[in-house]
Design a protein around this motif. Structure first.
Motif, PDB file in Angstrom:
ATOM      1  N   GLU A 334     -15.959  76.451  19.023  1.00  0.00           N
ATOM      2  CA  GLU A 334     -16.900  77.354  18.350  1.00  0.00           C
ATOM      3  C   GLU A 334     -16.193  78.629  17.899  1.00  0.00           C
ATOM      4  OE1 GLU A 334     -19.897  77.843  21.275  1.00  0.00           O
ATOM      5  OE2 GLU A 334     -21.030  76.037  20.687  1.00  0.00           O
ATOM      6  N   ASN A 337     -14.188  77.775  14.876  1.00  0.00           N
ATOM      7  CA  ASN A 337     -15.046  77.687  13.692  1.00  0.00           C
ATOM      8  C   ASN A 337     -15.345  79.060  13.096  1.00  0.00           C
ATOM      9  OD1 ASN A 337     -15.211  74.918  13.802  1.00  0.00           O
ATOM     10  ND2 ASN A 337     -17.208  74.866  14.829  1.00  0.00           N
ATOM     11  N   SER A 338     -15.620  80.021  13.965  1.00  0.00           N
ATOM     12  CA  SER A 338     -15.961  81.358  13.482  1.00  0.00           C
ATOM     13  C   SER A 338     -14.725  82.145  13.031  1.00  0.00           C
ATOM     14  CB  SER A 338     -16.690  82.138  14.587  1.00  0.00           C
ATOM     15  OG  SER A 338     -15.838  82.337  15.704  1.00  0.00           O
ATOM     16  N   HIS A 339     -13.572  81.760  13.583  1.00  0.00           N
ATOM     17  CA  HIS A 339     -12.352  82.522  13.289  1.00  0.00           C
ATOM     18  C   HIS A 339     -11.771  82.177  11.917  1.00  0.00           C
ATOM     19  CE1 HIS A 339      -8.733  84.797  14.112  1.00  0.00           C
ATOM     20  NE2 HIS A 339      -7.993  83.742  13.798  1.00  0.00           N
ATOM     21  N   ASP A 340     -11.648  80.899  11.582  1.00  0.00           N
ATOM     22  CA  ASP A 340     -11.020  80.533  10.306  1.00  0.00           C
ATOM     23  C   ASP A 340     -11.878  79.563   9.488  1.00  0.00           C
ATOM     24  OD1 ASP A 340     -10.815  78.260  11.750  1.00  0.00           O
ATOM     25  OD2 ASP A 340      -8.646  78.026  11.594  1.00  0.00           O
ATOM     26  N   LYS A 341     -13.202  79.625   9.730  1.00  0.00           N
ATOM     27  CA  LYS A 341     -14.156  78.835   8.963  1.00  0.00           C
ATOM     28  C   LYS A 341     -13.878  77.336   9.056  1.00  0.00           C
ATOM     29  CE  LYS A 341     -15.103  82.564   5.710  1.00  0.00           C
ATOM     30  NZ  LYS A 341     -15.150  82.973   4.273  1.00  0.00           N
ATOM     31  N   SER A 342     -13.450  76.896  10.256  1.00  0.00           N
ATOM     32  CA  SER A 342     -13.302  75.461  10.500  1.00  0.00           C
ATOM     33  C   SER A 342     -14.688  74.852  10.669  1.00  0.00           C
ATOM     34  CB  SER A 342     -12.469  75.215  11.760  1.00  0.00           C
ATOM     35  OG  SER A 342     -11.169  75.722  11.594  1.00  0.00           O
ATOM     36  N   ASN A 343     -14.728  73.539  10.726  1.00  0.00           N
ATOM     37  CA  ASN A 343     -16.019  72.876  10.816  1.00  0.00           C
ATOM     38  C   ASN A 343     -16.005  71.799  11.897  1.00  0.00           C
ATOM     39  OD1 ASN A 343     -18.694  72.369  10.124  1.00  0.00           O
ATOM     40  ND2 ASN A 343     -18.122  70.812   8.606  1.00  0.00           N
TER      41      ASN A 343
END
Length: 440
Positions: A334, A337-343
């Motif tokens: 999570e 995801n928030s750090h480098d816009k991963s999914n």
């Protein structure tokens, strides 16, 4: 109804009566009706011929020593050696220990031990049953093979003292309902209840040799010649030094670990099959030492101690120190995801569990691999101390103690003092590999 033969044995000046059959310590195995039967072969065979060369499955020993575990009943009787049986039972009940279960497990173990020794002797092989205090170099020199009757603890006790690569060790679980026995043969198929089948497979060559690497430790500096200490007897021997350990914190590491005046080396007379722990005896104290990995310059560190394991031990303490839980993995994903816009699909439990399992599995390595897996537990990182790598693999490790009441512990049972000035070098040598058995 099973008929038992009365016996009495002495352990650390404690006399225990029982209604079980057991061979006398350091004597040829007792068989039927209390008589002593001795077997010997007309042909003296060399180790290679008796146990095969390389991967050849061949098992033809003339003499076998069985190392029997000390049951919990026996251990408690040692603590209360002056008690009558009635007083002992009352004491156990006050400690919230089920006396009847304790006694029944004790009797079950010795019934299994009796069956094992009779089976061995019935095949024309000399057998001796010993406890840990009698498991000496003399008995190891006498025996061609070692069988342990107990669980993993008994197996580790025996394995640590076997220094001969050609001497096989076989673990038999005598209490499969209460002991997992990862180092023993399968408790479902090859426990003490199926020991006759185990012997048939051994003599028929229906098995594989499995080599397990072990850690050799060379001590130098202070405590190099100290005798080992059994953990059950270990006590703190020094007053607490709350501030002295901080005196040399800012001193630079300008000298090698093997410095002048501390060149005496001693290879410890035991090998570690699972792991080695180095740190303060009292777990609430910080451990202070200098660590070198694969001959790199030493680095001063503070932590909760260091564990170093073999491939065999990578499934044990090493694994449980380092393994991750799914909730931790989910939180890291999570954040990613928030750090480098991963999914990453953090809501997918199967995905998270798959990532968790893959990481945890990566912590394990094969028992035959010649590596030491190390972990710095709870490393201290601040303006003075910094642990660059808290986990990894190495061929060689050196640790120099700056501690006041520290220990070096092998496989959770054998301990050596490791106070300020002591140096330990840990390595894996091919000739130290332990010969064990695998069966389908």
């Amino acid at each position: 109804m099973r008929k038992f033969i009365h016996f009495r044995y002495i352990y650390k000046n404690l006399s225990i009566d029982s209604t079980l059959c057991q061979s006398a310590v350091q004597k040829t195995c007792c068989t039927r009706n209390g008589c002593v039967r001795s077997y010997s072969c007309s042909k003296t065979l060399g180790n290679v011929e008796r146990f095969g060369d390389g991967d050849t499955a061949l098992f033809k020993p003339r003499r076998i020593v069985i190392l029997s575990r000390i049951t919990r009943y026996e251990f408690e009787k040692i603590l209360y050696k002056d008690f009558t049986e009635e007083q002992f039972q009352q004491k156990m009940e006050k400690k919230r220990t089920d006396y009847q279960t304790l006694l029944e497990r004790h009797k079950t173990h010795y019934y299994c031990l009796e069956r094992m020794t009779k089976s061995i002797v019935g095949h024309g092989i000399e057998a001796r049953v010993v406890k840990r205090p009698e498991f000496t170099q003399d008995i190891l020199d006498w025996a061609d093979a070692v069988i342990t009757a107990g669980g993993d603890g008994t197996f580790l006790d025996a394995a640590s003292k076997i220094l001969n690569r050609d001497k096989p060790i076989i673990g038999i679980n005598t209490d499969p309902n209460r002991s997992e026995g990862h180092l023993c043969l399968s408790k479902e198929k090859h426990s003490a209840a199926h020991f006759n089948d185990v012997l048939k497979k051994l003599f028929a060559g229906d098995f594989r040799w499995k080599w397990r690497q072990r850690i050799r430790i060379t001590m130098s500096g202070y405590h190099a010649n100290d005798d080992p200490i059994e953990l059950s007897d270990q006590q703190l021997k020094y007053l607490e030094h709350r501030y002295v350990e901080h005196i040399a914190e800012h001193e630079k590491c300008s000298r090698p670990l093997y410095y002048k005046g501390h060149t005496h080396n001693r290879v410890l007379p035991v090998r570690a099959l699972n792991e080695v722990f180095i740190g303060e005896c009292l777990s609430s104290r910080v451990s202070y030492y200098e660590l070198s990995v694969d001959d790199e310059p030493g680095c001063k560190q503070k932590s909760s101690g260091v564990t170093m394991c073999t491939g065999t031990g990578s499934t044990s303490w090493h694994f449980h120190i380092n393994k991750l839980q799914p909730e931790s993995v989910r939180q890291v994903l999570e954040i990613a995801n928030s750090h480098d816009k991963s999914n990453f699909s953090t809501s997918d439990d199967k995905f998270v569990e798959s990532v968790t399992e893959k990481f945890n599995t990566s912590l394990l390595f094969d028992p035959s691999e010649p590596y030491i897996g190390y972990t710095v537990r709870d490393p201290v990182n601040n303006g003075v101390f910094h642990v660059h790598t808290a986990r990894g693999k190495a061929k060689k490790m050196q640790i120099s103690s700056r501690m006041w009441d520290a220990c070096l512990v092998l496989d959770g049972g054998c301990s050596f003092r490791f106070n300020h000035g002591a140096i330990a070098t840990l390595e894996i040598y091919e000739e130290d590999a332990l010969r064990t058995v695998e069966m389908e």
